[in-house]
Write an enzyme that holds these catalytic residues in place. Structure first.
Site, PDB file in Angstrom:
ATOM      1  N   LYS A  15       2.271 -10.534 -10.327  1.00  0.00           N
ATOM      2  CA  LYS A  15       1.879 -11.372  -9.181  1.00  0.00           C
ATOM      3  C   LYS A  15       0.511 -12.007  -9.406  1.00  0.00           C
ATOM      4  CE  LYS A  15       2.112  -8.208  -5.941  1.00  0.00           C
ATOM      5  NZ  LYS A  15       2.595  -7.011  -6.621  1.00  0.00           N
ATOM      6  N   ARG A  90       3.098  -6.792   3.112  1.00  0.00           N
ATOM      7  CA  ARG A  90       3.576  -5.618   2.390  1.00  0.00           C
ATOM      8  C   ARG A  90       4.610  -4.855   3.202  1.00  0.00           C
ATOM      9  NH1 ARG A  90      -0.142  -5.214  -1.956  1.00  0.00           N
ATOM     10  NH2 ARG A  90      -0.555  -3.134  -2.649  1.00  0.00           N
ATOM     11  N   ARG A 129      -2.568  -1.691 -17.839  1.00  0.00           N
ATOM     12  CA  ARG A 129      -3.456  -2.832 -17.562  1.00  0.00           C
ATOM     13  C   ARG A 129      -4.900  -2.538 -17.929  1.00  0.00           C
ATOM     14  NH1 ARG A 129      -1.363  -4.962 -11.817  1.00  0.00           N
ATOM     15  NH2 ARG A 129      -2.500  -3.168 -11.032  1.00  0.00           N
ATOM     16  N   ARG A 162      -8.662  -0.407 -13.804  1.00  0.00           N
ATOM     17  CA  ARG A 162      -8.873  -0.284 -12.362  1.00  0.00           C
ATOM     18  C   ARG A 162      -8.742   1.174 -11.970  1.00  0.00           C
ATOM     19  NH1 ARG A 162      -4.995  -4.306  -9.109  1.00  0.00           N
ATOM     20  NH2 ARG A 162      -4.574  -2.449  -7.908  1.00  0.00           N
ATOM     21  N   ARG A 173       2.036   3.835  -5.233  1.00  0.00           N
ATOM     22  CA  ARG A 173       2.119   2.425  -4.837  1.00  0.00           C
ATOM     23  C   ARG A 173       3.513   1.869  -5.103  1.00  0.00           C
ATOM     24  NH1 ARG A 173      -2.453   1.246  -8.385  1.00  0.00           N
ATOM     25  NH2 ARG A 173      -2.064  -0.983  -8.387  1.00  0.00           N
TER      26      ARG A 173
HETATM   27  P1  AMP Z   1      -2.905  -4.425  -4.965  1.00  0.00           P
HETATM   28  O1  AMP Z   1      -4.018  -4.911  -5.810  1.00  0.00           O
HETATM   29  O2  AMP Z   1      -2.149  -5.536  -4.291  1.00  0.00           O
HETATM   30  O3  AMP Z   1      -1.995  -3.478  -5.688  1.00  0.00           O
HETATM   31  O4  AMP Z   1      -3.580  -3.595  -3.772  1.00  0.00           O
HETATM   32  C1  AMP Z   1      -4.387  -2.479  -4.022  1.00  0.00           C
HETATM   33  C2  AMP Z   1      -4.478  -1.610  -2.783  1.00  0.00           C
HETATM   34  O5  AMP Z   1      -5.044  -2.363  -1.695  1.00  0.00           O
HETATM   35  C3  AMP Z   1      -3.172  -1.086  -2.240  1.00  0.00           C
HETATM   36  O6  AMP Z   1      -2.738   0.079  -2.908  1.00  0.00           O
HETATM   37  C4  AMP Z   1      -3.536  -0.821  -0.777  1.00  0.00           C
HETATM   38  O7  AMP Z   1      -4.306   0.349  -0.638  1.00  0.00           O
HETATM   39  C5  AMP Z   1      -4.447  -2.008  -0.471  1.00  0.00           C
HETATM   40  N1  AMP Z   1      -3.670  -3.185   0.013  1.00  0.00           N
HETATM   41  C6  AMP Z   1      -3.560  -4.391  -0.598  1.00  0.00           C
HETATM   42  N2  AMP Z   1      -2.797  -5.235   0.113  1.00  0.00           N
HETATM   43  C7  AMP Z   1      -2.413  -4.555   1.218  1.00  0.00           C
HETATM   44  C8  AMP Z   1      -1.590  -4.882   2.333  1.00  0.00           C
HETATM   45  N3  AMP Z   1      -1.004  -6.092   2.446  1.00  0.00           N
HETATM   46  N4  AMP Z   1      -1.414  -3.929   3.290  1.00  0.00           N
HETATM   47  C9  AMP Z   1      -1.994  -2.712   3.188  1.00  0.00           C
HETATM   48  N5  AMP Z   1      -2.752  -2.336   2.146  1.00  0.00           N
HETATM   49  C10 AMP Z   1      -2.969  -3.236   1.166  1.00  0.00           C
END
Ligand code: AMP
Length: 220
Positions: A15, A90, A129, A162, A173
């Protein structure tokens, strides 16, 4: 009318990579809720500490916090022509919130792109990553390694991982993705907005498919 693209897909589906390519191509704002939450790391407030704790475990941040952050961000001038949503919505409540929010500006989602990838490949891609220190470049130790192991091709500095890309948080996740986010595929399919793309291809091939899907939508 602006262009509002929802990019969906399990962690590791690409993404972020595709959002950067699309942003250049379409001149839209790339809004990654994960990046916005990570930016809160430097803040020392009760909310920022709670966000950090949830993120480190791979849990979702509460909808009220996430929705409010998105609302504020899309009101800024650089969102005027449209937005690529990366990592948002999400779950179903966030998707409904976003529809209502856009409707307040007489706008709507243009297309929801799902980058499809199986669970095992998703785990390997996410765990593998590595980022340049300025976060401008992302590699993968299995699929897209740098020229010299552990070092950024451009600035020559050591690559970093990360802190929520550890195995346990990654698996959490990914599980949450399949239980909470994958049902959104039907949400967008029912609304005629869904474009399905095979994410298990080279970055450029995925990008071409994504752009073709958006072009078709814009011409409809
Ligand atoms: P990502 O980089 O999109 O994988 O997001 C990293 C973390 O940010 C996730 O594991 C959540 O803890 C938080 N997060 C990101 N986007 C959302 C969302 N739309 N709703 C809730 N938590 C989010």
């Amino acid at each position: 009318m602006g262009t509002y693209i929802v990019l969906m897909g399990v962690q590791g589906a690409g993404k972020g990579t595709q959002a950067v390519i699309l942003k250049e191509k379409l001149g839209l704002l790339h809004l990654s809720t994960g990046d916005l939450f990570r930016a809160m790391k430097t803040e020392d407030t009760p909310l920022a500490r709670r966000v950090q704790d949830l993120m480190a475990k791979g849990e979702l941040i509460p909808d009220e916090v996430t929705n409010e952050m998105v609302k504020e961000r899309i009101q800024k001038p650089d969102a005027a022509s449209g937005v690529i949503f990366d990592g948002y919505p999400r779950n179903r409540d966030q998707a409904q919130y976003l529809d209502t929010l856009l409707a307040q500006y007489q706008e709507r989602i243009t297309a929801a792109i799902i980058l499809e990838l199986d669970r095992e490949t998703a785990i390997k891609r996410t765990e593998g990553r590595r980022y340049s220190q300025d976060k401008q470049r992302v590699y993968n130790i299995y699929f897209n390694p740098p020229q010299v192991e552990g070092v950024d091709d451009v600035d020559g500095l050591p690559l970093i991982q990360r802190d929520d890309d550890n195995r346990e948080a990654v698996e959490r996740r990914i599980d949450l993705y399949f239980t909470q986010t994958a049902p959104l595929i039907d949400y967008y399919r029912e609304r005629g907005l869904l474009k399905e793309i095979d994410a298990d291809q080279a970055i450029n091939a995925v990008a071409e498919a994504v752009i073709a899907a958006i072009d078709t939508t814009l011409m409809e």
